[in-house]
Design a protein around this motif. Sequence first.
Motif, PDB file in Angstrom:
ATOM      1  N   MET A   1      22.787  31.067  -8.333  1.00  0.00           N
ATOM      2  CA  MET A   1      24.067  30.816  -7.108  1.00  0.00           C
ATOM      3  C   MET A   1      23.300  29.643  -6.253  1.00  0.00           C
ATOM      4  SD  MET A   1      25.763  33.506  -4.686  1.00  0.00           S
ATOM      5  CE  MET A   1      26.687  33.174  -3.678  1.00  0.00           C
ATOM      6  N   HIS A   2      24.160  28.687  -5.744  1.00  0.00           N
ATOM      7  CA  HIS A   2      23.735  27.956  -4.730  1.00  0.00           C
ATOM      8  C   HIS A   2      23.702  28.587  -3.597  1.00  0.00           C
ATOM      9  CE1 HIS A   2      25.783  25.043  -7.938  1.00  0.00           C
ATOM     10  NE2 HIS A   2      24.576  24.214  -7.428  1.00  0.00           N
ATOM     11  N   MET A   3      23.192  27.887  -2.503  1.00  0.00           N
ATOM     12  CA  MET A   3      22.988  28.710  -1.075  1.00  0.00           C
ATOM     13  C   MET A   3      23.043  27.449  -0.175  1.00  0.00           C
ATOM     14  SD  MET A   3      22.850  31.376   0.286  1.00  0.00           S
ATOM     15  CE  MET A   3      22.409  32.058   1.752  1.00  0.00           C
ATOM     16  N   LEU A   4      24.137  27.236   0.267  1.00  0.00           N
ATOM     17  CA  LEU A   4      24.192  26.171   1.631  1.00  0.00           C
ATOM     18  C   LEU A   4      24.292  27.109   2.657  1.00  0.00           C
ATOM     19  CD1 LEU A   4      25.012  23.540   2.699  1.00  0.00           C
ATOM     20  CD2 LEU A   4      27.374  23.918   2.175  1.00  0.00           C
ATOM     21  N   ARG A   5      23.293  27.115   3.874  1.00  0.00           N
ATOM     22  CA  ARG A   5      23.170  27.777   4.851  1.00  0.00           C
ATOM     23  C   ARG A   5      23.780  27.160   6.053  1.00  0.00           C
ATOM     24  NH1 ARG A   5      18.667  28.140   1.528  1.00  0.00           N
ATOM     25  NH2 ARG A   5      18.231  30.424   0.709  1.00  0.00           N
ATOM     26  N   ALA A   6      25.045  26.395   6.074  1.00  0.00           N
ATOM     27  CA  ALA A   6      25.618  25.867   7.029  1.00  0.00           C
ATOM     28  C   ALA A   6      27.021  25.812   6.925  1.00  0.00           C
ATOM     29  CB  ALA A   6      24.895  24.527   7.412  1.00  0.00           C
ATOM     30  N   ASN A   7      27.819  25.978   8.009  1.00  0.00           N
ATOM     31  CA  ASN A   7      29.160  25.672   7.945  1.00  0.00           C
ATOM     32  C   ASN A   7      29.613  25.349   9.411  1.00  0.00           C
ATOM     33  OD1 ASN A   7      31.823  25.853   6.565  1.00  0.00           O
ATOM     34  ND2 ASN A   7      32.455  27.444   8.395  1.00  0.00           N
ATOM     35  N   TYR A   8      30.545  24.106   9.349  1.00  0.00           N
ATOM     36  CA  TYR A   8      30.988  23.623  10.555  1.00  0.00           C
ATOM     37  C   TYR A   8      32.439  23.474  10.982  1.00  0.00           C
ATOM     38  CZ  TYR A   8      26.027  21.851   9.995  1.00  0.00           C
ATOM     39  OH  TYR A   8      24.742  22.018   9.732  1.00  0.00           O
ATOM     40  N   HIS A   9      33.252  24.341   9.994  1.00  0.00           N
ATOM     41  CA  HIS A   9      34.600  24.269  10.193  1.00  0.00           C
ATOM     42  C   HIS A   9      34.937  25.748  10.353  1.00  0.00           C
ATOM     43  CE1 HIS A   9      38.566  21.992   9.263  1.00  0.00           C
ATOM     44  NE2 HIS A   9      38.810  23.134   9.959  1.00  0.00           N
ATOM     45  N   THR A  10      34.961  26.219  11.384  1.00  0.00           N
ATOM     46  CA  THR A  10      34.801  27.740  11.692  1.00  0.00           C
ATOM     47  C   THR A  10      35.940  27.894  12.887  1.00  0.00           C
ATOM     48  OG1 THR A  10      32.438  27.853  11.101  1.00  0.00           O
ATOM     49  CG2 THR A  10      33.763  29.729  12.120  1.00  0.00           C
ATOM     50  N   HIS A  11      37.016  28.954  12.495  1.00  0.00           N
ATOM     51  CA  HIS A  11      37.956  29.147  13.516  1.00  0.00           C
ATOM     52  C   HIS A  11      37.946  30.680  13.884  1.00  0.00           C
ATOM     53  CE1 HIS A  11      40.007  25.434  13.330  1.00  0.00           C
ATOM     54  NE2 HIS A  11      39.856  25.555  11.871  1.00  0.00           N
ATOM     55  N   THR A  12      38.000  30.995  15.065  1.00  0.00           N
ATOM     56  CA  THR A  12      37.883  32.375  15.823  1.00  0.00           C
ATOM     57  C   THR A  12      39.410  32.728  16.501  1.00  0.00           C
ATOM     58  OG1 THR A  12      37.275  31.569  18.002  1.00  0.00           O
ATOM     59  CG2 THR A  12      35.763  31.896  16.110  1.00  0.00           C
ATOM     60  N   LYS A  13      39.112  33.981  17.020  1.00  0.00           N
ATOM     61  CA  LYS A  13      40.423  34.485  18.065  1.00  0.00           C
ATOM     62  C   LYS A  13      40.606  33.507  19.208  1.00  0.00           C
ATOM     63  CE  LYS A  13      40.289  39.259  16.762  1.00  0.00           C
ATOM     64  NZ  LYS A  13      39.987  40.761  17.296  1.00  0.00           N
ATOM     65  N   PHE A  14      39.827  32.389  19.157  1.00  0.00           N
ATOM     66  CA  PHE A  14      40.292  31.824  20.599  1.00  0.00           C
ATOM     67  C   PHE A  14      41.160  30.765  20.013  1.00  0.00           C
ATOM     68  CE2 PHE A  14      36.088  32.759  22.421  1.00  0.00           C
ATOM     69  CZ  PHE A  14      36.444  32.726  23.760  1.00  0.00           C
ATOM     70  N   CYS A  15      41.465  30.547  18.600  1.00  0.00           N
ATOM     71  CA  CYS A  15      42.677  29.732  18.166  1.00  0.00           C
ATOM     72  C   CYS A  15      43.550  30.653  17.063  1.00  0.00           C
ATOM     73  CB  CYS A  15      42.091  28.455  17.903  1.00  0.00           C
ATOM     74  SG  CYS A  15      40.712  28.415  16.430  1.00  0.00           S
ATOM     75  N   ASP A  16      43.310  30.172  15.963  1.00  0.00           N
ATOM     76  CA  ASP A  16      44.011  30.919  14.849  1.00  0.00           C
ATOM     77  C   ASP A  16      43.164  31.905  13.959  1.00  0.00           C
ATOM     78  OD1 ASP A  16      43.144  28.584  13.855  1.00  0.00           O
ATOM     79  OD2 ASP A  16      44.944  28.330  12.455  1.00  0.00           O
ATOM     80  N   GLY A  17      41.928  32.035  14.495  1.00  0.00           N
ATOM     81  CA  GLY A  17      41.246  33.042  13.515  1.00  0.00           C
ATOM     82  C   GLY A  17      41.077  34.460  13.552  1.00  0.00           C
ATOM     83  N   ASP A  18      40.657  35.116  12.779  1.00  0.00           N
ATOM     84  CA  ASP A  18      40.993  36.630  13.031  1.00  0.00           C
ATOM     85  C   ASP A  18      39.579  37.461  13.547  1.00  0.00           C
ATOM     86  OD1 ASP A  18      43.193  36.127  11.438  1.00  0.00           O
ATOM     87  OD2 ASP A  18      42.528  36.985   9.625  1.00  0.00           O
ATOM     88  N   ASN A  19      38.442  36.636  13.720  1.00  0.00           N
ATOM     89  CA  ASN A  19      37.236  37.323  14.145  1.00  0.00           C
ATOM     90  C   ASN A  19      36.836  36.647  15.584  1.00  0.00           C
ATOM     91  OD1 ASN A  19      36.873  37.347  10.916  1.00  0.00           O
ATOM     92  ND2 ASN A  19      36.343  39.263  11.971  1.00  0.00           N
TER      93      ASN A  19
END
Length: 277
Positions: A1-19
Amino acid sequence: MHMLRANYHTHTKFCDGDNTPEEMVKQALDLGFEHLGFSGHMDPDIHMDWDAYTKEIKRLQKKYADKLDILMGVELDNMYNDPASCSGAEYIIGSTHFMDVKTPTPMSVDSTTEHIETLCNEFYGGDYLRMCRAYYELEAKIYDKTHCTFIGHFDLITRFNDQMHFVDETSKQYLDPAKEAMEYLVGEGVPFEINCGAYNRNRKKYLYPRPELLKVLQDFGGEIFINTDAHQKEKLNAGFDYAIQSALEAGFTHLNILAHNPVTDEVETKQLALDTL
């Protein structure tokens, strides 16, 4: 299994995310992440309280400084957003959600099938190829308008094509304007993201950019990030394996990541070899 340990496109409750942002941080830690970038929307229909957002992200940066490199980014839209309105953003995703037309209420190309049908019928004479050409002409301007760090979901105009079948995405008539915009943006030195959002939501069987365009991007000498476009914490690393495999198949050997310099605290772009992930 690949393991990329970074994500830069993340949305939260401040906009339209759930968390909340902190819930995203805790999930990132559980996944063994090293870097997490937040990228809330500032669009007319999904608009953050920038001051509250920056205050919270800075709080989390301080609280988790010894565990996770947290970056405060923003996703800006081609038509509506000015980088000057987001003072302090450490990186920018440049995205095209809206067409260059005036509507009574904002109609993004990825909101509903009704919206995209209305846009096409009222402003492009019902000609979806014409609308796609206009989209890519606008997309070509995204770096000039937003000075973005990378391009978000390049071919978002096809968000509902798997349901509506309004254009053949493999046709020369559709691909040529997309390739022209892509070549121009690569020439400006701006990277593109491989966006897993639609794939993760079971809306499409491929990523943004689609396979033909991803190969063209590599042929043009473009650079890539890989992001999940997560709106829920459970999706924070969803699709990474498929995206890495797709990048390798397209001929890419490296991807980009963003990280704070431990000495200067400035955000820098680094490269990771795909075959090491």
